[in-house]
Design a protein around this motif. Structure first.
Motif, PDB file in Angstrom:
ATOM      1  N   LEU A 130       0.671  -1.192  -0.012  1.00  0.00           N
ATOM      2  CA  LEU A 130       0.200   0.355  -0.089  1.00  0.00           C
ATOM      3  C   LEU A 130       0.877   1.448   0.074  1.00  0.00           C
ATOM      4  CD1 LEU A 130      -2.466  -0.637   2.499  1.00  0.00           C
ATOM      5  CD2 LEU A 130      -2.669  -1.493   0.031  1.00  0.00           C
ATOM      6  N   CYS A 131       0.946   1.894  -0.714  1.00  0.00           N
ATOM      7  CA  CYS A 131       1.887   2.999  -1.338  1.00  0.00           C
ATOM      8  C   CYS A 131       1.292   4.451  -1.870  1.00  0.00           C
ATOM      9  CB  CYS A 131       3.031   2.442  -2.554  1.00  0.00           C
ATOM     10  SG  CYS A 131       1.784   2.854  -3.723  1.00  0.00           S
ATOM     11  N   ASP A 132       2.175   5.316  -0.678  1.00  0.00           N
ATOM     12  CA  ASP A 132       2.068   6.562  -1.344  1.00  0.00           C
ATOM     13  C   ASP A 132       2.783   7.477  -2.285  1.00  0.00           C
ATOM     14  OD1 ASP A 132       1.685   9.677   0.211  1.00  0.00           O
ATOM     15  OD2 ASP A 132       3.847   9.630   0.935  1.00  0.00           O
ATOM     16  N   LYS A 133       2.104   8.747  -2.508  1.00  0.00           N
ATOM     17  CA  LYS A 133       2.910   9.622  -3.254  1.00  0.00           C
ATOM     18  C   LYS A 133       2.264   9.371  -4.697  1.00  0.00           C
ATOM     19  CE  LYS A 133       5.041  12.256  -0.647  1.00  0.00           C
ATOM     20  NZ  LYS A 133       3.441  12.894   0.464  1.00  0.00           N
ATOM     21  N   GLU A 134       1.283   8.378  -5.000  1.00  0.00           N
ATOM     22  CA  GLU A 134       1.572   7.629  -6.681  1.00  0.00           C
ATOM     23  C   GLU A 134       0.642   8.885  -7.429  1.00  0.00           C
ATOM     24  OE1 GLU A 134      -0.325   6.400 -10.583  1.00  0.00           O
ATOM     25  OE2 GLU A 134      -1.410   7.366  -8.795  1.00  0.00           O
TER      26      GLU A 134
END
Ligand code: MN
Ligand code: MN
Length: 470
Positions: free
Chosen positions: A293-297
């Motif tokens: 689950l990632c950030d900044k996309e």
């Protein structure tokens, strides 16, 4: 006499998913939609989505990787960065260097951030000055109730988290727009120019302090309130993440309740499906299963928590280290033999704007299931990490043998627009990656629209993919 339509087995099945889904599945679909709506209503920022996931994972037996000295099949760990990006992993039976089955979605969404010195007063009104985050259409964000979510770090390192505007008894905030009576000049501008980034100023208060020498009495009053509630002074804004998002909960939509209206479905519709798919795994899988689950996309995946960073491979190295696989070759094999669904949303054919749709059955359609997108990019597939036909065939097989309704398509007409996901950052490791997720109407708008059926099929597809035995 009624003439029955004869369908050719040779043709692609483009029948509406509601007519294809087994009625026995409907309770499960509705239960899933309910759970997703509840998540969407709570996890309004990437920090809240991260914390929600970590908390739920802990209930399911996941622990921080630092708590494990050795890892073996069945172990469940997570690796988190800055409270905004997190990787969950369930160790499978096969040697991890045979590759992992991965899902990766993003939990950041387009929104309105505050500037470093946001608080100002003009004409005896207090405002927050803002800098929007991600690809918003600015005119959509005025004259709406907005909520604030703050993560303020004081000089001594202590953190104050606050949220105002999500509960019905809390006040909300809004960016004012011109009345039509005085908007003749504004109406002549293009949509892109009618409301500019510098126009996005939030009205946050109007009451002055009574007895003070201060010139800016309304601003002073706001500072007093913030100091009372959160112990803040003006300089604290400089070391804070403060985000404005559409206030309130996600809802069912339509007389038939077939859709979901809510903020942040790009990409929490996929992140939730991916996360839940992993949490639902009760047996040790053949291949190690991982969910990112990632950030900044939404701003190009930059920064330490974005997927252009080394977070992901560092995380995998931490896992390998605990399996006594410390060579670079082990890391390279694990990464390059992994297979990933880059879990992100797509666009849908919108009959209000047919002129942008890719023609000839190449535009995804609502209720035809989750979307497999072989390549993103536009104008000559620019920037796309196109999936191999071999991998597309594998995904087809996984979905078709598990009753997952799916479709393919492009994001729009060839020479129009285009977009990217995290797919090409993951493809750099040599792994098979393809974009997969449901389509949305009004993507990046304050309230986005999805189909319950497409959301459910995405989750079902993700579960099948994590359990894939190759
Ligand atoms: Mn997205
Ligand atoms: Mn997006």
């Amino acid at each position: 006499m009624e003439k029955k339509e004869i369908k050719s087995e040779l043709l692609l099945n483009t029948e509406n998913g509601w007519n294809r889904i087994d009625d026995k599945e409907l309770p499960s679909l509705e239960a899933y939609a309910k759970e997703y709506i509840s998540f969407l209503s709570k996890a309004k920022t990437e920090r809240l989505a991260h914390d929600f996931a970590v908390e739920k994972a802990k209930e399911k037996g996941y622990v921080s990787v630092s708590e494990k000295e050795k890892l073996q099949p069945g172990d469940k760990v997570y690796i988190s960065h800055s409270g905004r990006t997190v990787f969950f992993i369930l160790i499978g039976k096969k040697d991890i260097t045979e590759g992992m089955n991965l899902l990766g979605g993003h939990i950041d969404c387009p929104r309105i951030d505050l500037k470093p010195n946001p608080l100002y007063e003009d004409s005896e009104l207090a405002f927050f000055d803002t800098h929007y985050y991600g690809g918003i259409r600015k005119y959509q964000w005025v004259a709406l109730p907005l909520a604030v979510h703050g993560h303020v770090v004081k000089q001594d390192g202590s953190v104050v988290n606050f949220s105002v505007g999500e509960n019905e008894d809390e006040p909300v905030f809004s960016i004012t727009d011109l009345l039509p009576h005085l908007a003749q000049k504004q109406a002549e501008k293009t949509i892109a120019e009618a409301v500019t980034g510098e126009n996005l100023n939030l009205l946050i208060g109007t009451v002055p302090v009574k007895s003070t020498e201060a010139k800016l009495k309304v601003k002073e009053k706001i500072l007093q309130i913030l100091n009372e509630k959160y112990g803040m002074k003006e300089e604290d804004f400089n070391s804070a993440d403060i985000q404005m998002v559409p206030a309130g909960k996600a809802r069912e939509m339509g007389f038939d309740r077939s859709m979901i209206l809510g903020y942040g479905q790009d990409d929490r519709i996929c992140s939730f499906a991916a996360f839940k798919a992993l949490m639902d795994m009760n047996e040790i899988p053949e291949y190690t299963a991982g969910v990112l689950l990632c950030d900044k996309e939404e701003v190009g995946s930059y920064g330490a928590t974005g997927m252009q960073s080394f977070f992901f491979e560092n995380a995998v190295a931490e896992v390998l280290h605990r399996m006594e696989k410390t060579s670079l070759v082990d890391l390279n094999r694990t990464l390059s033999k992994s297979k990933m669904l880059s879990a992100d949303v797509n666009s849908l054919h919108d009959p209000n704007f047919p002129e942008v749709s890719s023609p000839n059955n190449n535009m995804p359609q609502m209720n035809r299931g989750t979307i497999i997108q072989k390549y993103t990019g536009a104008r000559g597939k620019s920037g796309a990490s196109e999936a191999s036909p071999e991998f597309v065939a594998e995904v087809r097989k996984i979905f078709n043998t598990n009753g997952v309704l799916w479709q393919t398509g492009e994001l729009g007409k060839v020479d129009l627009g285009g977009s990217g996901t995290i797919a090409y950052y993951m493809a750099r490791y040599g792994m098979d990656v393809i974009d997969c997720g449901p389509g949305l109407f009004s993507m990046h708008a304050p309230f986005e629209v999805s189909s319950k059926l497409d959301a459910y099929m995405t989750w079902k597809g993700f579960k099948a993919f994590l359990n894939y035995k190759r």
